[in-house]
Scaffold this active site. Structure first.
Site, mmCIF file in Angstrom:
data_model
loop_
_atom_site.group_PDB
_atom_site.id
_atom_site.type_symbol
_atom_site.label_atom_id
_atom_site.label_comp_id
_atom_site.label_asym_id
_atom_site.label_seq_id
_atom_site.Cartn_x
_atom_site.Cartn_y
_atom_site.Cartn_z
ATOM 1 C CB SER A 157 -0.923 -0.056 1.219
ATOM 2 O OG SER A 157 -1.968 0.867 1.094
ATOM 3 C CG ASP A 320 -6.137 -3.785 -3.785
ATOM 4 O OD1 ASP A 320 -6.947 -2.851 -3.608
ATOM 5 O OD2 ASP A 320 -4.942 -3.716 -3.444
ATOM 6 C CG HIS A 353 -5.733 -2.149 -0.117
ATOM 7 N ND1 HIS A 353 -4.717 -2.212 -1.048
ATOM 8 C CD2 HIS A 353 -5.282 -1.331 0.868
ATOM 9 C CE1 HIS A 353 -3.710 -1.456 -0.636
ATOM 10 N NE2 HIS A 353 -4.020 -0.914 0.518
#
Lengths: 379, 208
Positions: A157, A320, A353
């Site tokens: 991320s 995601d 995610h």
């Protein structure tokens, strides 16, 4: 911590602090000084200082990647499943470093730190920091630790954005990079979510222009709840909650929380407020918004990644939708065009995610394999 | 004896490998489409100091490639080769996969956009054992094609003669044909003379 967990864990760890007295000239033009970096290390640095791996944390993460802070500590670090003796980031082989980003609220200098000029907390006087600034600060820590070259810089991320920045800003300082569930330029959809999150915080009267003694609980919790939805997937939410009611057999016929998913989000929001500073949330999400490796190349991805030299493993997750696989693919395409040694894996997962923290079995095998082939690349 | 398994039950012998390897100059750039767990690329990387890259659809095989130190991109060949720039490879290898993609003709176009020379190993539906089964009214099941008609991934089966025609149509030149046979095939010695009937697989070296 029970004895079994202790065995497979790095055990008790103590955060360390490193002060950059002269500070740093930031991308926004201001100088931030002094800067404290709070970091943790696990394992032992080899004689040649060539077994060091830097792990980068995400928005709400911190330097506490693995182990426990005290014997009473119930919760280990955020990547305990991946970092430890015999694990993917094997602390018997590698020297693992993770530092809290500047702008955060877990020990490194951020808006809740004391401004030496005023003797009060920085609040909104804290300068805007970028992902590049975070990396420049980490480079000072690298030099302080006498690490010549990272064997690998890895993170998911926002951590993945720092990985890419490292590879671009200090191409000779790393052998390999593993950007996970990330993007080389944040999408308008993500910018939009960050905007709404910040609006929630700033429209809470308790925020008070950033000068608060008590956190703007409500605003920060809403920002977190909104963000949390983006970390899950439609499928993972359906599986986890369905339409289950939390407290009774029937609807309450009012606007209090009825559904499990509502209680879950409220709980996530409340827990977040206990550990995260609202101003830090503003600064970090802004740093994410500004991240674009192509901002000086008119959107040309290959050109934006031109300075990169290291071997790279790009990982995305099929479900995601915050950092969709296509964004990873786009970055891979740029790297291929530049003739880089790059591999790409799009891991099948329904977790959205959050998969980068949950798919540790598959991700672990992939990264272990990748790391095991780096030995020969050492100088 | 050095052998290398390309796919399922086809093994390239040392002789075949050497034939392919001899056509690849040292330090070439090689792209292997449907590279499986990366054995062939690892071999070529070591023998030829080639700069190799694989494309593979299955996650577990991608992970195996990574374990071999073979760089790999997880992608579906049905989507073409959008990740790769024009003329970025000297050789593009496609092992026993052409018949399984939705549009073999379009993949061929993509191969020659990205690379200069193509190395394709082709499953021959014109092999005598397949012809025999068809003659008796059954859809062939062979060692190279062990599936039923309803569950086979091989949706575009063709004969060596068919493939040669497609190459002509696309102005692709066949530089070399290397017919292969199964271990223990009594007619193996005929494969070189009449590949369309006696070789179960054929390796083509192609250029456009």
């Amino acid at each position: 911590m029970n004895p079994d967990q202790r065995k497979q864990s790095v055990g008790i760890v103590t955060p360390r602090h490193f002060v950059i007295e002269e500070g740093l000239k930031l991308q926004c033009g201001q100088v931030l000084a002094p800067i404290t970096l709070c970091y943790e290390v696990y394992g032992t640095l080899s004689k040649n200082a060539d077994n060091a791996i830097l792990i980068e944390h995400a928005l709400s993460g911190d330097a506490h990647v693995a182990g426990y802070h005290s014997p009473e500590d119930a919760k280990p670090g955020w990547w305990e499943s991946m970092v430890g003796p015999g694990k993917t980031f094997d602390t018997e082989k590698y020297f693992i470093v993770c530092s809290n980003i500047i702008g955060g609220c877990s020990g490194s200098t951020g808006p809740s730190s004391i401004n030496p000029k005023t003797g009060k907390r920085y609040g909104m006087d804290f300068p805007l920091v970028t992902i590049a600034d975070m990396v420049h600060a980490q480079k000072k820590l690298m030099d302080h630790l006498k690490i010549r070259k990272w064997l690998c810089v890895a993170g998911g991320s926002m951590g993945g954005m720092q990985v890419l920045r490292w590879a671009l800003l200090y191409p000779d300082s790393l052998v390999s990079a593993i950007p996970i569930a990330t993007s080389s330029r944040i999408s308008p959809q993500s910018i939009a979510f960050n905007w709404v999150g910040r609006e929630a915080i700033m429209s809470d009267p308790a925020w008070n222009g950033g000068n608060y003694e008590e956190q703007p609980d409500k605003g920060l919790a809403i920002a977190r709840m909104l963000a949390h939805i983006t970390y899950l997937s439609e499928e993972s939410m359906r599986r986890k909650f369905g339409r289950k009611l939390q407290f009774s057999q029937d609807y309450s016929f009012d606007f209090d929380k009825d559904f499990s998913v509502e209680s879950y989000l409220e709980h996530q929001g409340m827990r977040f407020v206990e550990r995260f500073d609202a101003n830090s949330y503003l600064y970090i999400t802004r740093a994410i918004d500004y991240f674009d490796v192509t901002d000086k190349t008119g959107g040309d991805m290959a050109k934006g990644l031109e300075k990169m030299k290291c071997k790279c493993l790009v990982v995305s997750f099929t479900s995601d939708w915050l950092f969709p696989p296509e964004q990873s693919r786009e970055m891979v395409r740029g790297m291929l065009k530049n003739g880089l040694d790059v591999s790409y894996c799009n891991i099948e997962s329904s977790y959205g995610h959050d998969a980068f923290l949950l798919e540790d079995d598959t991700l672990g095998r992939l990264i272990s394999n990748f790391l095991s082939n780096l030995e020969t690349d050492k100088e | 004896m050095t052998t290398i398994r390309l796919n399922h039950d086809t093994t390239l012998s040392r002789r075949d490998l050497e034939t392919i390897a001899s056509m690849i100059p040292g330090k070439s750039r090689i792209l292997d489409l449907g590279c499986g767990s990366g054995r062939l690329l690892k071999f070529l990387a070591q023998l030829k100091e080639a700069k190799v890259m694989g494309v593979e659809k299955e996650q577990d095989k991608v992970i195996e490639c990574t374990g071999r130190g073979v760089p790999v991109i997880q992608a579906d060949l049905n989507d073409g080769l959008p990740d790769f720039a024009d003329n970025s490879y000297d050789f593009v290898i496609l092992s026993q996969t052409l018949q399984a993609v939705k549009r073999p003709d379009l993949l061929l176009d993509e191969m020659f956009r990205v690379g200069k020379t193509g190395i394709i190993s082709f499953i021959n539906f014109g092999h005598c054992s397949a012809r025999k089964q068809l003659l008796f009214g059954d859809m062939p099941e062979t060692k190279t094609l062990p599936w039923k008609w309803y569950n086979t991934p091989n949706i575009h089966l063709a004969t060596i003669a068919d493939f040669r025609r497609l190459c002509t149509q696309k102005n692709i030149r066949i530089l070399r044909e290397i017919p292969l046979t199964q271990d223990g095939d009594p007619f193996a010695f005929l494969a070189g003379i009449w590949p369309n009937l006696f070789s179960s697989t054929c390796v083509f070296i192609l250029e456009k």
